[in-house]
Design a protein around this motif. Structure first.
Motif, PDB file in Angstrom:
ATOM      1  N   SER A  75       0.834  -1.200   0.000  1.00 53.62           N
ATOM      2  CA  SER A  75       0.000   0.000   0.000  1.00 53.62           C
ATOM      3  C   SER A  75       0.868   1.249   0.000  1.00 53.62           C
ATOM      4  N   TRP A  76       0.466   2.253  -0.794  1.00 54.52           N
ATOM      5  CA  TRP A  76       1.128   3.552  -0.862  1.00 54.52           C
ATOM      6  C   TRP A  76       2.651   3.410  -0.992  1.00 54.52           C
ATOM      7  N   ALA A  77       3.064   2.554  -1.917  1.00 49.76           N
ATOM      8  CA  ALA A  77       4.481   2.224  -2.061  1.00 49.76           C
ATOM      9  C   ALA A  77       5.262   3.311  -2.792  1.00 49.76           C
ATOM     10  N   SER A  78       6.561   3.374  -2.502  1.00 47.17           N
ATOM     11  CA  SER A  78       7.443   4.380  -3.077  1.00 47.17           C
ATOM     12  C   SER A  78       8.073   3.863  -4.373  1.00 47.17           C
ATOM     13  N   MET A  79       8.809   4.738  -5.044  1.00 49.21           N
ATOM     14  CA  MET A  79       9.548   4.355  -6.250  1.00 49.21           C
ATOM     15  C   MET A  79      10.545   3.241  -5.938  1.00 49.21           C
ATOM     16  N   ASP A  80      11.263   3.362  -4.819  1.00 48.66           N
ATOM     17  CA  ASP A  80      12.284   2.376  -4.477  1.00 48.66           C
ATOM     18  C   ASP A  80      11.695   0.976  -4.363  1.00 48.66           C
ATOM     19  N   TYR A  81      10.503   0.877  -3.790  1.00 48.93           N
ATOM     20  CA  TYR A  81       9.852  -0.423  -3.642  1.00 48.93           C
ATOM     21  C   TYR A  81       9.661  -1.086  -5.000  1.00 48.93           C
ATOM     22  N   TYR A  82       9.189  -0.333  -5.976  1.00 49.93           N
ATOM     23  CA  TYR A  82       8.935  -0.910  -7.303  1.00 49.93           C
ATOM     24  C   TYR A  82      10.225  -1.140  -8.079  1.00 49.93           C
ATOM     25  N   GLN A  83      11.169  -0.219  -7.966  1.00 50.43           N
ATOM     26  CA  GLN A  83      12.420  -0.354  -8.700  1.00 50.43           C
ATOM     27  C   GLN A  83      13.297  -1.477  -8.154  1.00 50.43           C
ATOM     28  N   ASP A  84      13.178  -1.768  -6.871  1.00 46.27           N
ATOM     29  CA  ASP A  84      14.009  -2.805  -6.259  1.00 46.27           C
ATOM     30  C   ASP A  84      13.251  -4.128  -6.105  1.00 46.27           C
ATOM     31  N   GLU A  85      12.286  -4.166  -5.190  1.00 44.99           N
ATOM     32  CA  GLU A  85      11.608  -5.425  -4.865  1.00 44.99           C
ATOM     33  C   GLU A  85      10.776  -5.977  -6.015  1.00 44.99           C
ATOM     34  N   ILE A  86       9.967  -5.142  -6.652  1.00 45.46           N
ATOM     35  CA  ILE A  86       9.085  -5.643  -7.717  1.00 45.46           C
ATOM     36  C   ILE A  86       9.857  -5.902  -9.001  1.00 45.46           C
ATOM     37  N   ALA A  87      10.725  -4.982  -9.394  1.00 42.53           N
ATOM     38  CA  ALA A  87      11.499  -5.170 -10.621  1.00 42.53           C
ATOM     39  C   ALA A  87      12.363  -6.425 -10.567  1.00 42.53           C
ATOM     40  N   SER A  88      12.791  -6.820  -9.368  1.00 45.37           N
ATOM     41  CA  SER A  88      13.635  -8.017  -9.237  1.00 45.37           C
ATOM     42  C   SER A  88      12.874  -9.299  -9.590  1.00 45.37           C
ATOM     43  N   LEU A  89      11.548  -9.237  -9.583  1.00 47.10           N
ATOM     44  CA  LEU A  89      10.748 -10.419  -9.936  1.00 47.10           C
ATOM     45  C   LEU A  89      10.932 -10.824 -11.392  1.00 47.10           C
ATOM     46  N   TRP A  90      11.374  -9.866 -12.244  1.00 47.39           N
ATOM     47  CA  TRP A  90      11.583 -10.200 -13.663  1.00 47.39           C
ATOM     48  C   TRP A  90      12.666 -11.259 -13.831  1.00 47.39           C
ATOM     49  N   GLU A  91      13.551 -11.404 -12.864  1.00 45.45           N
ATOM     50  CA  GLU A  91      14.622 -12.396 -12.969  1.00 45.45           C
ATOM     51  C   GLU A  91      14.074 -13.814 -12.946  1.00 45.45           C
ATOM     52  N   VAL A  92      12.877 -13.991 -12.375  1.00 44.34           N
ATOM     53  CA  VAL A  92      12.282 -15.332 -12.246  1.00 44.34           C
ATOM     54  C   VAL A  92      10.998 -15.466 -13.075  1.00 44.34           C
ATOM     55  N   TYR A  93      10.225 -14.397 -13.136  1.00 44.68           N
ATOM     56  CA  TYR A  93       8.898 -14.472 -13.761  1.00 44.68           C
ATOM     57  C   TYR A  93       8.824 -13.620 -15.031  1.00 44.68           C
ATOM     58  N   GLU A  94       7.970 -14.081 -15.942  1.00 49.39           N
ATOM     59  CA  GLU A  94       7.748 -13.325 -17.174  1.00 49.39           C
ATOM     60  C   GLU A  94       6.530 -12.403 -17.072  1.00 49.39           C
ATOM     61  N   VAL A  95       5.634 -12.756 -16.145  1.00 49.64           N
ATOM     62  CA  VAL A  95       4.398 -12.004 -15.965  1.00 49.64           C
ATOM     63  C   VAL A  95       4.191 -11.729 -14.479  1.00 49.64           C
ATOM     64  N   ILE A  96       3.844 -10.487 -14.161  1.00 48.42           N
ATOM     65  CA  ILE A  96       3.486 -10.144 -12.786  1.00 48.42           C
ATOM     66  C   ILE A  96       2.026  -9.709 -12.783  1.00 48.42           C
ATOM     67  N   ARG A  97       1.225 -10.377 -11.995  1.00 49.30           N
ATOM     68  CA  ARG A  97      -0.192 -10.035 -11.903  1.00 49.30           C
ATOM     69  C   ARG A  97      -0.452  -9.354 -10.563  1.00 49.30           C
ATOM     70  N   ALA A  98      -0.952  -8.123 -10.610  1.00 45.84           N
ATOM     71  CA  ALA A  98      -1.273  -7.391  -9.386  1.00 45.84           C
ATOM     72  C   ALA A  98      -2.643  -7.844  -8.898  1.00 45.84           C
ATOM     73  N   SER A  99      -2.695  -8.348  -7.672  1.00 45.96           N
ATOM     74  CA  SER A  99      -3.965  -8.854  -7.143  1.00 45.96           C
ATOM     75  C   SER A  99      -4.880  -7.736  -6.670  1.00 45.96           C
ATOM     76  N   LYS A 100      -4.333  -6.531  -6.523  1.00 40.04           N
ATOM     77  CA  LYS A 100      -5.113  -5.376  -6.108  1.00 40.04           C
ATOM     78  C   LYS A 100      -4.461  -4.129  -6.679  1.00 40.04           C
ATOM     79  N   ALA A 101      -5.278  -3.146  -7.089  1.00 38.95           N
ATOM     80  CA  ALA A 101      -4.709  -1.996  -7.775  1.00 38.95           C
ATOM     81  C   ALA A 101      -4.871  -0.684  -7.027  1.00 38.95           C
ATOM     82  N   ASP A 102      -5.899  -0.563  -6.176  1.00 37.22           N
ATOM     83  CA  ASP A 102      -6.143   0.730  -5.546  1.00 37.22           C
ATOM     84  C   ASP A 102      -5.158   1.007  -4.420  1.00 37.22           C
TER      85      ASP A 102
END
Length: 392
Positions: A75-102
């Motif tokens: 919730s209310w995540a910063s740029m660093d969260y997406y650039q580090d933790e989420i972007a690192s998922l590309w190393e393992v996964y080809e698709v990231i599905r967000a279970s919630k958007a708001d």
């Protein structure tokens, strides 16, 4: 819905991802089967954001069977969260599905280009379908035939009352019905709610009767045209008092024929889109409860030049309504002066977005901030500076 979609556009840009057209929630309270293309102009959305984010209508076949991550973004995540933790998922996964958007992206402290992209997505790219836009314009034109009008977002609806636990002006059987709905809705956390405490704290939507008193106190005459931007009001007789004060009281169903509304009737999100259009275009917008719809409309009206939006001070008004009920105060000049005075600075005038409440931490801190889409100033609104003058 609008806020979640636009935030995912920004997230896709941050992590350099291709965005698949979002799937809309079809399992909510309203059970609406609408898809993205039933509500929004899909081709315009893709084209308008082509220089910012690559968007596709469906997941490519070659990725359909590939490894994917189902992720609940913070919730209310910063740029660093997406650039580090989420972007690192590309190393393992080809698709990231967000279970919630708001509320997945911070309101503040983001780069200006990301903030501007959120506004570009919300106010330029995210356009309703031509059918919805045409019907919305027709409703606006028909309301304007009565003169300058108020769009009243009257949240005295079954789902809102069940969720908030507010029972003012309801019968015991109606209050019990709403309690059962709340208890049987899994995603609603607060099951036991004290209605009196809710109301005194300003957490209840104004009733139709209270709304009529409020409008009269603000000085709106009986011949003021009012558009009811809402679903079915709870209780067949609830609108009688408001109607007696303001007889030019209209709704979608009153302005359009059954045949004209038929394409949208069984789709709550499409009907809400019609209310959204009329609310944005109204001369005055008044929400009786600060929900997502009210925030989205207010933000859009601010973006279009701070069109007049009056936000009732419900906590202060409850005290006045109770005095009226007790006979220690009467409708008239004294009440009107007090209501007008307490709302002088609650009419949508330009101001910066409010930051977090002092002393809070974590989620409570971010939750207390004014939502980005409720007030996109100053990130997405240009201010013309006065030219410097030389002293004479």
């Amino acid at each position: 819905m609008r806020a979640g979609i636009c935030d995912m556009v920004a997230v896709a840009r941050i992590i350099n991802a291709t965005l698949v057209i979002p799937e809309l929630d079809q399992r909510s309270f309203w059970k609406d089967s609408s898809n993205f293309s039933d509500v929004f102009d899909e081709d315009h959305f893709i084209k308008a954001l082509a220089n910012d984010v690559k968007i596709v209508k469906k997941l490519p076949k070659e990725l359909a069977s590939g490894p994917r991550a189902l992720k609940l973004f913070r919730s209310w995540a910063s740029m660093d969260y997406y650039q580090d933790e989420i972007a690192s998922l590309w190393e393992v996964y080809e698709v990231i599905r967000a279970s919630k958007a708001d509320a997945r992206l911070a309101n503040n402290n983001l780069p200006l280009d990301i903030q501007k992209l959120r506004c570009r997505a919300c106010y330029e790219a995210l356009r309703f379908t031509p059918q919805i836009e045409a019907m919305g314009k027709l409703l606006v034109d028909r309301m304007r035939s009565f003169g300058p009008f108020i769009a009243l977002h009257l949240r005295f609806e079954k789902d809102m009352l069940a969720f908030s636990g507010c029972t003012q002006d309801l019968t015991p059987s109606e209050a019990d019905e709403l309690r059962i709905i709340r208890e049987n809705t899994k995603t609603w956390r607060n099951k036991e709610i004290n209605s009196i405490e809710q109301r005194s704290g300003g957490y209840c939507p104004l009733t139709p009767r209270e709304t009529g008193i409020f409008l009269s106190a603000l000085g709106y005459p009986p011949n003021t045209p009012i558009y009811i931007a809402a679903g079915k009001i709870y209780g067949d007789s609830r609108m009688a008092d408001l109607l007696s004060r303001y007889p030019i009281l209209k709704s979608k169903e009153a302005l359009a024929s059954v045949e004209e509304l038929e394409p949208f009737t069984n789709h709550a999100s499409q009907m809400a889109a019609l209310d959204y259009i009329v609310s944005v275009e109204s001369d005055v917008f008044i929400p009786t409860y600060p929900g997502h719809m009210a925030a989205a409309v207010e933000g859009h009206r601010r973006f279009l030049g701070h069109r007049k939006t009056i936000n009732p001070d419900r906590k202060a008004l409850v005290s006045l309504f109770d005095k009226l009920e007790q006979g220690t105060l009467e409708e008239g000049k004294t009440l009107s002066n007090r209501v007008i005075q307490m709302h002088r600075k609650r009419q949508g005038s330009p101001r910066k977005r409010r930051g977090p409440a002092p002393g809070l931490r974590g989620k409570d801190k971010h939750r207390s901030e004014e939502p980005f889409y409720e007030n996109p100033l100053p990130d997405c609104l240009c201010r013309k500076e006065l030219p410097m003058q030389r002293a004479r």
